[in-house]
Scaffold this motif. Structure first.
Motif, PDB file in Angstrom:
ATOM      1  N   HIS A  15       4.231  10.377  -6.571  1.00 29.92           N
ATOM      2  CA  HIS A  15       5.226  10.861  -7.516  1.00 29.92           C
ATOM      3  C   HIS A  15       4.646  11.067  -8.900  1.00 29.92           C
ATOM      4  O   HIS A  15       5.065  11.979  -9.613  1.00 29.92           O
ATOM      5  N   ALA A  16       3.684  10.268  -9.283  1.00 29.45           N
ATOM      6  CA  ALA A  16       3.033  10.452 -10.583  1.00 29.45           C
ATOM      7  C   ALA A  16       2.256  11.762 -10.600  1.00 29.45           C
ATOM      8  O   ALA A  16       2.245  12.481 -11.592  1.00 29.45           O
ATOM      9  N   ILE A  17       1.600  12.070  -9.496  1.00 28.48           N
ATOM     10  CA  ILE A  17       0.812  13.301  -9.395  1.00 28.48           C
ATOM     11  C   ILE A  17       1.737  14.475  -9.092  1.00 28.48           C
ATOM     12  O   ILE A  17       1.623  15.529  -9.681  1.00 28.48           O
ATOM     13  N   GLY A  18       2.672  14.269  -8.172  1.00 31.48           N
ATOM     14  CA  GLY A  18       3.490  15.359  -7.665  1.00 31.48           C
ATOM     15  C   GLY A  18       4.545  15.857  -8.632  1.00 31.48           C
ATOM     16  O   GLY A  18       4.892  17.030  -8.619  1.00 31.48           O
ATOM     17  N   ALA A  19       5.073  14.975  -9.476  1.00 30.89           N
ATOM     18  CA  ALA A  19       6.188  15.372 -10.327  1.00 30.89           C
ATOM     19  C   ALA A  19       5.875  16.565 -11.239  1.00 30.89           C
ATOM     20  O   ALA A  19       6.599  17.541 -11.231  1.00 30.89           O
ATOM     21  N   PRO A  20       4.769  16.535 -11.987  1.00 27.81           N
ATOM     22  CA  PRO A  20       4.518  17.667 -12.872  1.00 27.81           C
ATOM     23  C   PRO A  20       4.187  18.963 -12.122  1.00 27.81           C
ATOM     24  O   PRO A  20       4.562  20.034 -12.534  1.00 27.81           O
ATOM     25  N   GLU A  39       0.833  -1.204   0.000  1.00 24.85           N
ATOM     26  CA  GLU A  39       0.000   0.000   0.000  1.00 24.85           C
ATOM     27  C   GLU A  39       0.868   1.255   0.000  1.00 24.85           C
ATOM     28  O   GLU A  39       0.595   2.212  -0.726  1.00 24.85           O
ATOM     29  N   ALA A  40       1.915   1.269   0.801  1.00 23.21           N
ATOM     30  CA  ALA A  40       2.808   2.427   0.840  1.00 23.21           C
ATOM     31  C   ALA A  40       3.528   2.603  -0.495  1.00 23.21           C
ATOM     32  O   ALA A  40       3.709   3.730  -0.964  1.00 23.21           O
ATOM     33  N   GLN A  41       3.916   1.500  -1.123  1.00 21.68           N
ATOM     34  CA  GLN A  41       4.547   1.585  -2.447  1.00 21.68           C
ATOM     35  C   GLN A  41       3.579   2.176  -3.467  1.00 21.68           C
ATOM     36  O   GLN A  41       3.962   3.002  -4.299  1.00 21.68           O
ATOM     37  N   ARG A  42       2.315   1.761  -3.398  1.00 26.79           N
ATOM     38  CA  ARG A  42       1.301   2.291  -4.305  1.00 26.79           C
ATOM     39  C   ARG A  42       1.121   3.796  -4.069  1.00 26.79           C
ATOM     40  O   ARG A  42       1.073   4.578  -5.014  1.00 26.79           O
ATOM     41  N   GLN A  43       1.062   4.189  -2.804  1.00 23.29           N
ATOM     42  CA  GLN A  43       0.912   5.608  -2.477  1.00 23.29           C
ATOM     43  C   GLN A  43       2.118   6.417  -2.960  1.00 23.29           C
ATOM     44  O   GLN A  43       1.964   7.513  -3.497  1.00 23.29           O
ATOM     45  N   PHE A  44       3.299   5.878  -2.750  1.00 27.34           N
ATOM     46  CA  PHE A  44       4.528   6.558  -3.180  1.00 27.34           C
ATOM     47  C   PHE A  44       4.520   6.753  -4.692  1.00 27.34           C
ATOM     48  O   PHE A  44       4.804   7.844  -5.188  1.00 27.34           O
ATOM     49  N   ALA A  45       4.176   5.702  -5.429  1.00 25.27           N
ATOM     50  CA  ALA A  45       4.132   5.790  -6.891  1.00 25.27           C
ATOM     51  C   ALA A  45       3.086   6.803  -7.343  1.00 25.27           C
ATOM     52  O   ALA A  45       3.345   7.633  -8.224  1.00 25.27           O
ATOM     53  N   ALA A  46       1.911   6.750  -6.733  1.00 23.88           N
ATOM     54  CA  ALA A  46       0.850   7.692  -7.093  1.00 23.88           C
ATOM     55  C   ALA A  46       1.248   9.115  -6.731  1.00 23.88           C
ATOM     56  O   ALA A  46       1.011  10.053  -7.492  1.00 23.88           O
TER      57      ALA A  46
END
Length: 170
Positions: free
Chosen positions: A161-166, A152-159
């Motif tokens: 970064h996907a949202i936060g990067a741009p 779950e934490a890995q999923r949150q981290f990926a999400a």
């Protein structure tokens, strides 16, 4: 700086080496956050406040429910922390455009200033450690830290970064 201690080759799964890794994690965490902890304590704030400021700074217009999920705390606990940050005008809340029940969080100018001040020390420390360790070690660090996370934490981290990067690059 003292010479780095490395685990014995091909013996990294022994109990003493795993405990040594835990020791490293705990000592590094304490040392890395020391300056921020001191700054926050002078303001009557703590790590929970810092974590809120950090995530809201990384994701402006973060909803309260998203922040709850990221922090993994109870609604009551977050409520106490957020109330103080709002009261001190470090975080601002607004109603969601699509869902009027939703509360969206963003840093106030004072909150941005504090978050940037706290992050500057962390950035300096991380940059120093990254430069001293080299690219391969940093890649290994990112890999190991993600493997310490639950699914779950890995999923949150990926999400995140996907949202936060741009919107707000690392």
């Amino acid at each position: 700086m003292p010479k780095s201690i490395s685990p014995p080759r091909a013996q990294y799964l022994r109990d003493d080496v795993i405990r040594g890794g835990m020791d490293l994690l705990l000592f590094a965490h304490r040392s890395h956050l020391r300056h921020s902890d001191e700054e926050l304590a002078a303001l009557g704030l703590g790590r929970a406040h810092h974590r809120c400021l950090y995530f809201v700074g990384r994701q402006p217009d973060l909803s309260v429910s998203e922040l709850l999920s990221l922090l993994g705390v109870t609604k009551q606990s977050l409520g106490r922390v957020l109330s103080l940050l709002v009261e001190r005008d470090l975080i601002r809340q607004k109603t969601g455009d699509k869902d009027r029940r939703q509360r969206l969080l963003s840093l106030s100018p004072a909150g941005e200033l504090l978050e940037h001040k706290l992050f500057a020390g962390l950035h300096e420390n991380m940059s120093r450690a990254y430069a001293a360790s080299g690219e391969e070690a940093v890649h290994g660090y990112w890999t190991m830290m993600q493997n310490l996370m639950s699914d779950e934490a890995q999923r949150q981290f990926a999400a995140f970064h996907a949202i936060g990067a741009p919107r707000n690059p690392c």
